[in-house]
Design a protein around this motif. Structure first.
Motif, mmCIF file in Angstrom:
data_model
loop_
_atom_site.group_PDB
_atom_site.id
_atom_site.type_symbol
_atom_site.label_atom_id
_atom_site.label_comp_id
_atom_site.label_asym_id
_atom_site.label_seq_id
_atom_site.Cartn_x
_atom_site.Cartn_y
_atom_site.Cartn_z
ATOM 1 N N THR A 174 39.300 44.551 58.074
ATOM 2 C CA THR A 174 39.251 44.741 59.528
ATOM 3 C C THR A 174 37.840 45.035 60.026
ATOM 4 O O THR A 174 37.401 44.486 61.034
ATOM 5 C CB THR A 174 40.188 45.892 59.938
ATOM 6 O OG1 THR A 174 41.480 45.696 59.342
ATOM 7 C CG2 THR A 174 40.357 45.952 61.452
ATOM 8 N N GLY A 185 41.173 39.150 68.292
ATOM 9 C CA GLY A 185 42.576 39.113 67.896
ATOM 10 C C GLY A 185 43.485 40.084 68.610
ATOM 11 O O GLY A 185 44.637 40.269 68.189
ATOM 12 N N GLU A 226 46.794 38.454 69.893
ATOM 13 C CA GLU A 226 47.730 38.162 68.797
ATOM 14 C C GLU A 226 48.344 39.449 68.250
ATOM 15 O O GLU A 226 49.531 39.490 67.911
ATOM 16 C CB GLU A 226 47.014 37.399 67.684
ATOM 17 C CG GLU A 226 46.557 36.006 68.090
ATOM 18 C CD GLU A 226 45.123 36.006 68.634
ATOM 19 O OE1 GLU A 226 44.696 37.044 69.196
ATOM 20 O OE2 GLU A 226 44.449 34.976 68.499
ATOM 21 N N LEU A 227 47.536 40.522 68.153
ATOM 22 C CA LEU A 227 48.068 41.803 67.690
ATOM 23 C C LEU A 227 49.117 42.318 68.665
ATOM 24 O O LEU A 227 50.158 42.849 68.255
ATOM 25 C CB LEU A 227 46.941 42.823 67.540
ATOM 26 C CG LEU A 227 47.381 44.221 67.090
ATOM 27 C CD1 LEU A 227 47.906 44.195 65.660
ATOM 28 C CD2 LEU A 227 46.240 45.226 67.218
ATOM 29 N N ARG A 248 52.339 40.487 68.038
ATOM 30 C CA ARG A 248 52.997 40.950 66.811
ATOM 31 C C ARG A 248 53.602 42.331 67.010
ATOM 32 O O ARG A 248 54.747 42.590 66.592
ATOM 33 C CB ARG A 248 51.980 40.952 65.662
ATOM 34 C CG ARG A 248 52.485 41.546 64.335
ATOM 35 C CD ARG A 248 53.680 40.814 63.726
ATOM 36 N NE ARG A 248 53.404 39.417 63.452
ATOM 37 C CZ ARG A 248 52.792 38.948 62.360
ATOM 38 N NH1 ARG A 248 52.402 39.780 61.421
ATOM 39 N NH2 ARG A 248 52.606 37.648 62.210
ATOM 40 N N CYS A 276 43.617 49.125 62.730
ATOM 41 C CA CYS A 276 43.902 48.648 64.090
ATOM 42 C C CYS A 276 44.137 49.801 65.054
ATOM 43 O O CYS A 276 43.692 49.767 66.212
ATOM 44 C CB CYS A 276 45.106 47.705 64.082
ATOM 45 S SG CYS A 276 44.791 46.100 63.291
ATOM 46 N N ARG A 332 42.927 40.472 64.076
ATOM 47 C CA ARG A 332 43.464 39.303 63.371
ATOM 48 C C ARG A 332 42.421 38.923 62.317
ATOM 49 O O ARG A 332 41.324 38.508 62.633
ATOM 50 C CB ARG A 332 43.665 38.132 64.338
ATOM 51 C CG ARG A 332 44.235 36.872 63.684
ATOM 52 C CD ARG A 332 44.036 35.629 64.549
ATOM 53 N NE ARG A 332 42.629 35.250 64.636
ATOM 54 C CZ ARG A 332 41.883 35.339 65.725
ATOM 55 N NH1 ARG A 332 42.393 35.818 66.861
ATOM 56 N NH2 ARG A 332 40.610 34.975 65.719
ATOM 57 N N LEU A 374 47.833 39.034 60.502
ATOM 58 C CA LEU A 374 48.190 40.181 61.329
ATOM 59 C C LEU A 374 49.022 41.174 60.518
ATOM 60 O O LEU A 374 49.746 40.786 59.594
ATOM 61 C CB LEU A 374 48.985 39.726 62.549
ATOM 62 C CG LEU A 374 48.217 38.863 63.549
ATOM 63 C CD1 LEU A 374 49.184 38.145 64.475
ATOM 64 C CD2 LEU A 374 47.231 39.719 64.353
#
Length: 735
Positions: A152, A251, A254-255, A258, A315, A579, A591
């Motif tokens: 990350t 990302g 996208e996170l 998810r 994250c 991501r 992810l």
């Protein structure tokens, strides 16, 4: 005894990874007492039972003092005392012959968790030999969460930096620092004594949980689901650092998508944590003030989701704006001038074609494609290579298959050092079968004691205790994750009898295997080579009381702030990757996610949940269990049951019961403990010596070691790193 025969020396204890400053009272070359060093700037006089009992461990009547060579069948307990020269001559001759005939990859080395400054130095020997098969415990120690952060941020682990009056919330997740890291905990108490709120996430009601402002008690093995629900709640409530996300990350969209799959209500059914408490915790960690996060190794032992815990943690830190924020978490990076971990271990000596043969490289990207991670990390951190080398060791469960079924190729020789895989690795019967196999032509053990593994060896060599070795650390010994930081100290006493340090053993073996130029005579000289780029010597660092840090640990030419490149991220994009581009490149889900291990497909007949490995301050892995302090508290291997569960099962405290999972079964003695949920069973990690050694069951391991019940089945291990499943298994108890 005359008073002038007694001297006091500074010592750095290596009974565990905390490395506390002590004062050793030495009389006639013997350490008669260890005391906390009140003047040590980091640990300020703290001493735990492991440190206080170190002289007793060192002087144990069960210590190995002389090299032994097997006579008769493996495990029969028939030994001949030989000299070190004979042992090393015969071992090196066999290694060279096997390497010449079958290739150096057929030689493997397996070593235990960090226990001294020269722990893992055998990796250097293996790289110089041409074998990629140095096997460490990174897969079940801090490695998975650190790798998640590397993927990350381009470095890991991030370090919590609590400050009184600054840090608003401290998240303690699956960690028991009051047992495992007391100096670290004490350094945080000033913040907790003020306005900093404490959020504890733990399946057990620990002492830390008793002190918490909010304690969440998830079912063991479901922490990844809980973490995804935190992301969901934080994003849904808009409690994010939008500026940091826009400026520093990729990302986020996208996170968000998810995380939307993990509502607190849905996750509550999985974890047992009420949805309202999930939201309360999410709000606590995402306030306007800084939050610091600290995760424990229990998260690294969850099998299939081990690396995901690190990804989720990273994250959370990122989207709440707590990365490199005062009072939050920071990336210290490697030391700027002192050699990095991989440089220490001579990684450049191993040709890429040989590196690609590492056991597990064909299945786990962090092993087989580690060079790509290393390249990216180096871009951000001074161009250094080998920073994360410690995360790329060969895969231990694959080692046993390479011995027994010769897949992916035969392993014919194994050196085990400071490690007891028969007691400490999953699928115990398979491990023991491999070590007893005629297909393994050479088995060497270097250790303090005879144990369930070394008792099976062809050669058993007496190891030095930490008091008999010089001390050197760049933060986590050779792991070098604490930035510009170094500490050194001379050995408290000279090695006694015929004890040899890890360094001296591999130096002497290396000299016989054509590596003389790579191994200085003394370990202090070798440590000095790591310091030379910083313009320092071992003697200079050892003369300083406590660690050197910041500019004091850099070359004089680098006395100013770190180079601007150190603020970039060692990722494909050069940003924080919510991501992960590297995971996508590796063919993995880019992810974070939660998934149950496959073992739960066989869980219908196993209504309880098994956890293993809870830390006790008296013990750290295999050595301290030999002391009276540990034995008085733990005369038997104990399984802890909630009193209500024990009542339902009709078992009493002090009664022996069988613990069974779909993998295997053992027996341990019942101890009542209401700190876990009613359906959670906690079994001792392992217990040495388990019992009298027999050819059928060395030290009674197959009868009592809980690792008979843990899993390294492919469906249960982490697909990125290969971490096996030790916590959160389905189980049942029988009288």
């Amino acid at each position: 005894m005359a008073d002038d025969d007694t001297v006091k020396k500074h010592a750095i204890c290596f009974a565990c990874a905390q490395q506390c400053g002590h004062i050793a009272v030495v009389r006639s070359g013997e350490v008669v007492r260890l005391m906390g060093d009140r003047q040590h700037p980091r640990t300020a006089g703290f001493i735990c039972p492991k440190g206080a009992q170190a002289p007793q461990l060192h002087n144990s009547p069960d210590r190995l003092h002389y090299p032994l060579k097997r006579r008769g069948a493996r495990g029969a307990g028939e030994w001949e005392r030989i000299s070190w020269d004979q042992a090393l001559d015969e071992i090196s001759a066999k290694i060279l012959a096997l390497a010449e005939t079958h290739g150096p990859e057929t030689i493997a080395h397996s070593f235990g968790t960090i226990r001294s400054s020269d722990c893992a130095i055998g990796t250097r020997f293996m790289n110089l030999l041409g074998s990629p098969n140095a096997v460490a415990q990174d897969k079940i120690c801090v490695g998975p969460t650190a790798l998640g952060e590397f993927l990350t941020y381009g470095f890991g682990p991030s370090l919590p930096a609590l400050e009184a009056g600054i840090t608003e919330c401290f998240v303690l997740w699956g960690s028991r620092p009051m047992q495992s890291a007391r100096p670290s905990w004490r350094s945080k108490e000033a913040a907790l004594a003020g306005d900093t709120r404490l959020l504890v996430i733990d399946s057990a009601r620990t002492e830390e949980a008793r002190r918490a402002d909010l304690w969440l008690q998830p079912r063991p093995g479901t922490d990844a689901a809980l973490g995804m629900a935190f992301l969901n709640a934080i994003i849904d409530a808009g409690r994010i650092d939008a500026d940091f996300i826009a400026r520093e990350t990729v990302g986020y969209a996208e996170l968000t998508e998810r995380a939307s799959e993990y509502s607190p209500e849905r996750v509550s059914a999985v974890t047992g944590v009420p949805a309202d408490d999930i939201r309360k915790a999410a709000y606590m960690m995402s306030g306007s003030g800084p939050t610091a996060f600290m995760a424990g190794n229990g998260l690294c032992q969850a099998g299939v989701t081990a690396v995901q815990h690190g990804r989720i943690l990273a994250c959370l830190i990122a989207i709440t704006g707590n990365l490199n924020r005062r009072g939050g978490n920071f990336l210290a990076g490697p030391p700027r001038d002192i050699l990095a971990n991989g440089e220490w271990m001579a990684t450049d000596a191993l040709p890429p074609a040989q590196r690609a043969k590492a056991l597990g490289a064909d299945r786990f990207a962090s092993i087989g494609q580690h060079d790509r991670l290393d390249e990216l990390v180096g871009r951000a951190w001074y161009g250094k290579r080998g920073v994360a080398h410690w995360l790329s060791s060969a895969h231990e469960p694959t080692l046993w298959e390479a011995i027994l079924v010769r897949d992916p190729y035969p392993v014919r020789a194994l050196i085990v050092q400071g490690h007891n895989p028969v007691g400490g690795s999953p699928d115990t019967a398979r491990v023991r079968e491999a070590l007893l196999s005629d297909k393994l032509e050479l088995l060497v053990a270097h250790d303090l004691f005879l144990n369930a593994t070394s008792a099976l060896a062809d050669y058993v060599l007496p190891a030095a205790h930490w008091m008999e070795k010089p001390y050197f650390s760049m933060g986590g010994a050779s792991l070098a994750w604490s930035g510009d930081y170094v500490e050194a100290n001379y050995a408290v006493i000279a090695p006694q009898f015929e004890h040899r340090s890890d360094y001296d053993f591999f130096r002497d073996l290396g000299w016989r295997c054509g590596q003389r130029e790579h191994w200085p005579e003394r370990a202090e000289e070798f440590f000095g080579q790591a310091l030379a780029p910083a313009g320092m010597s071992f003697d200079q660092v050892a003369a300083h009381h406590g660690p050197l840090s910041g500019a004091a640990a850099r070359h004089p030419d680098h006395a100013g702030p770190p180079a601007p490149s150190a603020t970039a991220y060692g990722t494909l994009s050069g940003k924080v990757e919510l991501r992960s581009g590297l995971l996508e490149e590796w063919g993995q889900d880019s992810l974070p996610y939660f998934r149950r291990p496959h073992i739960f497909e066989r869980a219908a007949a196993y209504p309880l949940i098994l956890v293993t490995g809870g830390r006790q301050i008296e013990g750290f892995h295999q050595s301290a269990q030999q002391t009276d302090a540990f034995r008085r508290k733990n005369p038997h291997p104990f399984v802890s049951l909630h009193p209500d569960l024990a009542g339902d099962l009709g078992v009493d405290e002090g009664q022996w019961v069988t613990i069974e999972t779909p993998v295997g079964h053992v027996r341990q003695m019942v101890r009542f403990d209401d700190r876990h949920q009613r359906d959670v069973v906690h079994a001792d990690r392992w217990w040495y010596p388990e019992g009298e050694a027999t050819p059928e069951d060395s030290f009674g391991v197959l009868a009592t070691s809980i690792n008979v019940c843990t899993s390294n089945d492919p469906g249960d291990v982490d697909p990125i790193m290969g971490s096996w499943l030790m916590r959160g298994l389905p189980c049942r108890i029988a009288r």
